[in-house]
Design a protein around this motif. Structure first.
Motif, PDB file in Angstrom:
ATOM      1  N   LEU A 115      -1.582  -5.966  -2.095  1.00  0.00           N
ATOM      2  CA  LEU A 115      -0.422  -6.311  -1.586  1.00  0.00           C
ATOM      3  C   LEU A 115       0.566  -7.201  -2.233  1.00  0.00           C
ATOM      4  O   LEU A 115      -0.154  -8.707  -3.050  1.00  0.00           O
ATOM      5  CB  LEU A 115      -0.509  -6.728  -0.312  1.00  0.00           C
ATOM      6  N   SER A 116       1.479  -7.598  -2.704  1.00  0.00           N
ATOM      7  CA  SER A 116       2.053  -8.015  -3.889  1.00  0.00           C
ATOM      8  C   SER A 116       2.899  -9.641  -3.525  1.00  0.00           C
ATOM      9  O   SER A 116       2.395  -9.125  -2.062  1.00  0.00           O
ATOM     10  CB  SER A 116       3.563  -7.302  -4.025  1.00  0.00           C
ATOM     11  N   THR A 117       2.787  -9.991  -4.235  1.00  0.00           N
ATOM     12  CA  THR A 117       2.843 -11.724  -4.083  1.00  0.00           C
ATOM     13  C   THR A 117       3.824 -11.868  -3.576  1.00  0.00           C
ATOM     14  O   THR A 117       4.442 -12.690  -2.503  1.00  0.00           O
ATOM     15  CB  THR A 117       2.550 -12.392  -5.245  1.00  0.00           C
ATOM     16  N   GLN A 118       5.083 -10.679  -3.628  1.00  0.00           N
ATOM     17  CA  GLN A 118       6.134 -10.389  -3.298  1.00  0.00           C
ATOM     18  C   GLN A 118       6.363 -10.810  -1.275  1.00  0.00           C
ATOM     19  O   GLN A 118       7.565 -10.642  -0.901  1.00  0.00           O
ATOM     20  CB  GLN A 118       7.055  -9.375  -3.960  1.00  0.00           C
ATOM     21  N   ALA A 119       5.116 -10.115  -1.243  1.00  0.00           N
ATOM     22  CA  ALA A 119       5.157 -10.019   0.968  1.00  0.00           C
ATOM     23  C   ALA A 119       5.073 -11.790   1.527  1.00  0.00           C
ATOM     24  O   ALA A 119       4.570 -11.203   2.745  1.00  0.00           O
ATOM     25  CB  ALA A 119       3.427  -8.757   1.087  1.00  0.00           C
ATOM     26  N   ASN A 120       4.504 -12.685   0.470  1.00  0.00           N
ATOM     27  CA  ASN A 120       5.305 -13.737   0.923  1.00  0.00           C
ATOM     28  C   ASN A 120       3.295 -14.041   2.084  1.00  0.00           C
ATOM     29  O   ASN A 120       3.866 -14.915   2.993  1.00  0.00           O
ATOM     30  CB  ASN A 120       5.892 -13.933   1.666  1.00  0.00           C
ATOM     31  N   THR A 121       2.519 -13.453   1.654  1.00  0.00           N
ATOM     32  CA  THR A 121       0.870 -14.075   2.739  1.00  0.00           C
ATOM     33  C   THR A 121       0.713 -15.146   2.279  1.00  0.00           C
ATOM     34  O   THR A 121      -0.071 -15.594   1.453  1.00  0.00           O
ATOM     35  CB  THR A 121       0.220 -13.052   1.746  1.00  0.00           C
ATOM     36  N   MET A 122       0.734 -16.206   3.524  1.00  0.00           N
ATOM     37  CA  MET A 122      -0.009 -17.532   3.389  1.00  0.00           C
ATOM     38  C   MET A 122      -0.563 -17.837   4.940  1.00  0.00           C
ATOM     39  O   MET A 122      -0.797 -18.965   4.615  1.00  0.00           O
ATOM     40  CB  MET A 122       1.886 -17.991   3.578  1.00  0.00           C
ATOM     41  N   ASN A 123      -0.962 -17.031   5.489  1.00  0.00           N
ATOM     42  CA  ASN A 123      -1.859 -17.609   6.454  1.00  0.00           C
ATOM     43  C   ASN A 123      -3.129 -16.464   7.339  1.00  0.00           C
ATOM     44  O   ASN A 123      -2.855 -15.379   6.346  1.00  0.00           O
ATOM     45  CB  ASN A 123      -0.719 -18.242   7.930  1.00  0.00           C
ATOM     46  N   VAL A 124      -4.339 -17.094   7.480  1.00  0.00           N
ATOM     47  CA  VAL A 124      -5.160 -16.295   7.454  1.00  0.00           C
ATOM     48  C   VAL A 124      -4.700 -14.615   8.954  1.00  0.00           C
ATOM     49  O   VAL A 124      -4.594 -13.562   8.501  1.00  0.00           O
ATOM     50  CB  VAL A 124      -5.976 -16.752   8.684  1.00  0.00           C
ATOM     51  N   GLU A 125      -3.601 -15.132  10.088  1.00  0.00           N
ATOM     52  CA  GLU A 125      -3.109 -13.786  10.745  1.00  0.00           C
ATOM     53  C   GLU A 125      -2.573 -12.706   9.949  1.00  0.00           C
ATOM     54  O   GLU A 125      -2.418 -11.800   9.735  1.00  0.00           O
ATOM     55  CB  GLU A 125      -2.250 -14.442  11.563  1.00  0.00           C
ATOM     56  N   ALA A 126      -1.799 -13.762   8.929  1.00  0.00           N
ATOM     57  CA  ALA A 126      -0.948 -12.259   7.743  1.00  0.00           C
ATOM     58  C   ALA A 126      -2.277 -11.209   6.946  1.00  0.00           C
ATOM     59  O   ALA A 126      -1.948 -10.357   7.204  1.00  0.00           O
ATOM     60  CB  ALA A 126      -0.168 -13.350   7.001  1.00  0.00           C
ATOM     61  N   VAL A 127      -3.218 -11.414   6.918  1.00  0.00           N
ATOM     62  CA  VAL A 127      -3.976 -11.459   6.438  1.00  0.00           C
ATOM     63  C   VAL A 127      -4.655 -10.405   6.660  1.00  0.00           C
ATOM     64  O   VAL A 127      -4.768  -9.473   6.395  1.00  0.00           O
ATOM     65  CB  VAL A 127      -5.001 -12.321   5.148  1.00  0.00           C
ATOM     66  N   ARG A 128      -5.064 -10.973   8.577  1.00  0.00           N
ATOM     67  CA  ARG A 128      -5.782  -9.720   8.653  1.00  0.00           C
ATOM     68  C   ARG A 128      -4.463  -8.506   9.052  1.00  0.00           C
ATOM     69  O   ARG A 128      -5.503  -8.065   9.200  1.00  0.00           O
ATOM     70  CB  ARG A 128      -6.715 -10.756  10.298  1.00  0.00           C
ATOM     71  N   PHE A 129      -3.230  -9.322   9.609  1.00  0.00           N
ATOM     72  CA  PHE A 129      -2.592  -8.490   9.598  1.00  0.00           C
ATOM     73  C   PHE A 129      -2.578  -6.833   7.904  1.00  0.00           C
ATOM     74  O   PHE A 129      -2.684  -5.419   8.879  1.00  0.00           O
ATOM     75  CB  PHE A 129      -0.804  -8.228  10.068  1.00  0.00           C
ATOM     76  N   TRP A 130      -2.603  -7.268   7.377  1.00  0.00           N
ATOM     77  CA  TRP A 130      -2.154  -6.349   6.276  1.00  0.00           C
ATOM     78  C   TRP A 130      -3.557  -5.685   6.370  1.00  0.00           C
ATOM     79  O   TRP A 130      -3.480  -4.172   5.847  1.00  0.00           O
ATOM     80  CB  TRP A 130      -2.154  -6.913   5.287  1.00  0.00           C
ATOM     81  N   ARG A 131      -5.051  -6.582   6.402  1.00  0.00           N
ATOM     82  CA  ARG A 131      -5.997  -5.496   6.218  1.00  0.00           C
ATOM     83  C   ARG A 131      -5.971  -4.367   7.426  1.00  0.00           C
ATOM     84  O   ARG A 131      -6.550  -3.160   7.122  1.00  0.00           O
ATOM     85  CB  ARG A 131      -7.144  -6.785   6.063  1.00  0.00           C
ATOM     86  N   GLU A 132      -4.947  -4.496   8.517  1.00  0.00           N
ATOM     87  CA  GLU A 132      -5.166  -2.754   9.467  1.00  0.00           C
ATOM     88  C   GLU A 132      -4.331  -2.083   8.913  1.00  0.00           C
ATOM     89  O   GLU A 132      -4.740  -1.078   9.524  1.00  0.00           O
ATOM     90  CB  GLU A 132      -4.729  -4.239  11.073  1.00  0.00           C
ATOM     91  N   GLN A 133      -3.439  -3.071   7.853  1.00  0.00           N
ATOM     92  CA  GLN A 133      -2.999  -1.566   7.808  1.00  0.00           C
ATOM     93  C   GLN A 133      -3.496  -1.037   6.134  1.00  0.00           C
ATOM     94  O   GLN A 133      -2.991  -0.432   5.846  1.00  0.00           O
ATOM     95  CB  GLN A 133      -1.487  -2.508   6.800  1.00  0.00           C
ATOM     96  N   GLY A 134      -4.538  -1.691   6.035  1.00  0.00           N
ATOM     97  CA  GLY A 134      -5.173  -0.668   4.787  1.00  0.00           C
ATOM     98  C   GLY A 134      -5.284  -1.513   3.440  1.00  0.00           C
ATOM     99  O   GLY A 134      -5.472  -1.037   2.758  1.00  0.00           O
ATOM    100  N   VAL A 135      -4.991  -2.240   3.968  1.00  0.00           N
ATOM    101  CA  VAL A 135      -4.553  -3.345   2.268  1.00  0.00           C
ATOM    102  C   VAL A 135      -6.017  -4.113   2.245  1.00  0.00           C
ATOM    103  O   VAL A 135      -6.397  -4.973   2.895  1.00  0.00           O
ATOM    104  CB  VAL A 135      -3.618  -4.264   2.409  1.00  0.00           C
ATOM    105  N   GLN A 136      -6.046  -3.912   0.685  1.00  0.00           N
ATOM    106  CA  GLN A 136      -7.829  -3.847   0.131  1.00  0.00           C
ATOM    107  C   GLN A 136      -7.724  -5.389  -0.155  1.00  0.00           C
ATOM    108  O   GLN A 136      -9.125  -6.312  -0.358  1.00  0.00           O
ATOM    109  CB  GLN A 136      -8.930  -2.716  -0.728  1.00  0.00           C
ATOM    110  N   ARG A 137      -7.087  -5.641  -1.468  1.00  0.00           N
ATOM    111  CA  ARG A 137      -6.422  -7.166  -1.574  1.00  0.00           C
ATOM    112  C   ARG A 137      -4.868  -7.566  -1.463  1.00  0.00           C
ATOM    113  O   ARG A 137      -4.233  -6.959  -1.735  1.00  0.00           O
ATOM    114  CB  ARG A 137      -6.515  -6.654  -3.292  1.00  0.00           C
TER     115      ARG A 137
END
Ligand code: SF4
Length: 407
Positions: A115-137
């Motif tokens: 997931l690109s830095t453009q997606a502005n991931t800044m918190n644990v819940e966002a990290v978990r959300f993207w993980r659930e979408q199949g994102v590895q890094r």
């Protein structure tokens, strides 16, 4: 000791090879038309296939950026090239748009997603959300401090995190900016930023159009919006201790010389840290090397301060102690000379250094020889010429000369 991946920008095949020569663990490239950088920093599918093959021979991974903010037409285009990218053997696709993510998951289900830095991931819940979408890094937002990065890495150890440690920065929030689009219809969010934040600006009071407020600091001018460049070289122990999986260098638009110098400096520092963490210190030589490439002064950005904006200064101007001079094409062992493509104007007797992965060699430039063997006094960018050298050196090694004084 945990040793994060050193991830290097590769704007074209030459820069990819430079990154391999000087010690990258992984490189990121731009897929034509979809990568948030202009065409000059994007690669064709054929070049990508060649680059992936060369990188994999050295166990270096290749990630392709498809992180434009996609419209439907962009997705149609992506649908046509994603299978080719997967067939070329890329190790991951970098995305920011959920539509692009979904498309790639459907077309190339085995392809790793970052997931690109453009997606502005800044918190644990966002990290978990993207993980659930199949994102590895997840490439974290640049606005995070080291303390926040450390907390995230501890909270979601199952997700790889990547952070920027070096390179140019925008003053806009994670690069989301319409300055370029509104001033000259070149959208940063479509990979075509013309960097108007670096231009000269003057302030006019409405009733005094002929009387600009002079904001210049000296005989040149101030870059009011222009951020200093990020450099976290002096803080690698704290950064590695956060547990992040990868350290990213910015700069797909930068020169091969920049790629060589920055890759080599961070490679040497990370190796030294891994080999002897107790006695590690940041060598002045590495910092000096980073001064040799074009930059606008260095800052630690948000690493130690959560509330500040990117550091700007009226004194922020492009500076560099050295300039590119040439690139090695081949070594002629019989004649003990090296064939070079000039990347600058060079004169006989100019001081030129050859950068190798483990050392610098001061070149003998008393005699420049054309390919015909004729002795010449000078060469221009693009000319091929020989310099004497009693050592076999690899193609792609960079040469440099003393730089231009600061503006
Ligand atoms: S104009 Fe400047 S701040 Fe805006 S996206 Fe381009 S580089 Fe970043």
């Amino acid at each position: 000791m945990h040793k994060p991946e050193l991830l290097i920008p590769a704007g074209n095949l030459e820069k990819l090879r430079t990154a391999l020569l000087y010690g990258a663990d992984a490189v990121y490239i731009g897929a034509a038309g979809l990568s948030l950088r202009g065409a000059s920093a994007e690669m064709t599918i054929d070049d990508i296939a060649d680059g992936v093959a060369e990188a994999h021979r050295r166990s270096v991974r290749v990630y392709a950026a498809l992180n434009t903010f996609a419209r439907d037409a962009d997705l149609q285009y992506a649908a046509a090239i994603v299978p080719d990218l997967a067939a070329a053997g890329i190790d991951a696709a970098i995305v920011s748009d959920p539509g692009m993510l979904r498309l790639i998951r459907g077309l190339a289900p085995n392809l790793e997603l970052h997931l690109s830095t453009q997606a502005n991931t800044m918190n644990v819940e966002a990290v978990r959300f993207w993980r659930e979408q199949g994102v590895q890094r997840i490439i974290l937002a640049r606005e995070l401090s080291l303390r926040e990065v450390r907390q995230l890495a501890a909270a979601v150890p199952e997700v790889e995190l990547e952070m920027f440690v070096h390179g140019a920065m925008c003053v806009s929030y994670s690069g989301r900016c319409y300055l370029s689009a509104s001033l000259n219809r070149r959208s940063a969010n479509q990979g075509d930023c013309s960097q108007p934040c670096r231009w000269e600006y003057r302030l006019y009071e409405k009733t005094r159009p002929a009387d600009p407020l002079i904001l210049e600091e000296d005989e040149k001018f101030s870059y009011l919006l222009s951020s200093k460049d990020l450099c976290l070289m002096e803080h690698l122990p704290e950064i590695v201790a956060t547990g992040v999986a990868a350290l990213k260098i910015e700069g797909r638009m930068k020169s091969s010389y920049y790629v060589a110098v920055v890759t080599r400096a961070y490679r040497q520092a990370l190796d030294a840290l891994a080999q002897n963490p107790e006695n590690y210190y940041c060598a002045t030589g590495w910092l000096k090397e980073l001064q040799s490439v074009s930059h606008r002064g260095y800052t630690t950005g948000f690493a130690f301060c959560e509330e500040k904006i990117n550091e700007t200064s009226p004194a922020v101007k492009y500076i560099q102690s050295h300039e590119p001079a040439g690139i090695v094409l081949e070594y002629d062992a019989r004649q003990k000379q090296v064939l070079i493509e000039a990347r600058n104007h060079l004169q006989a007797d100019e001081e030129v250094e050859l950068l190798l992965p483990g050392e610098d060699i001061v070149m003998d430039t008393a005699i420049l020889s054309a390919r015909s063997g004729e002795h010449i006094k000078e060469v221009h960018s693009g000319n091929l010429f020989y310099l004497p050298l009693d050592k076999d050196v690899p193609p792609g090694a960079l040469l440099r000369k003393k730089g231009i004084p600061p503006l």
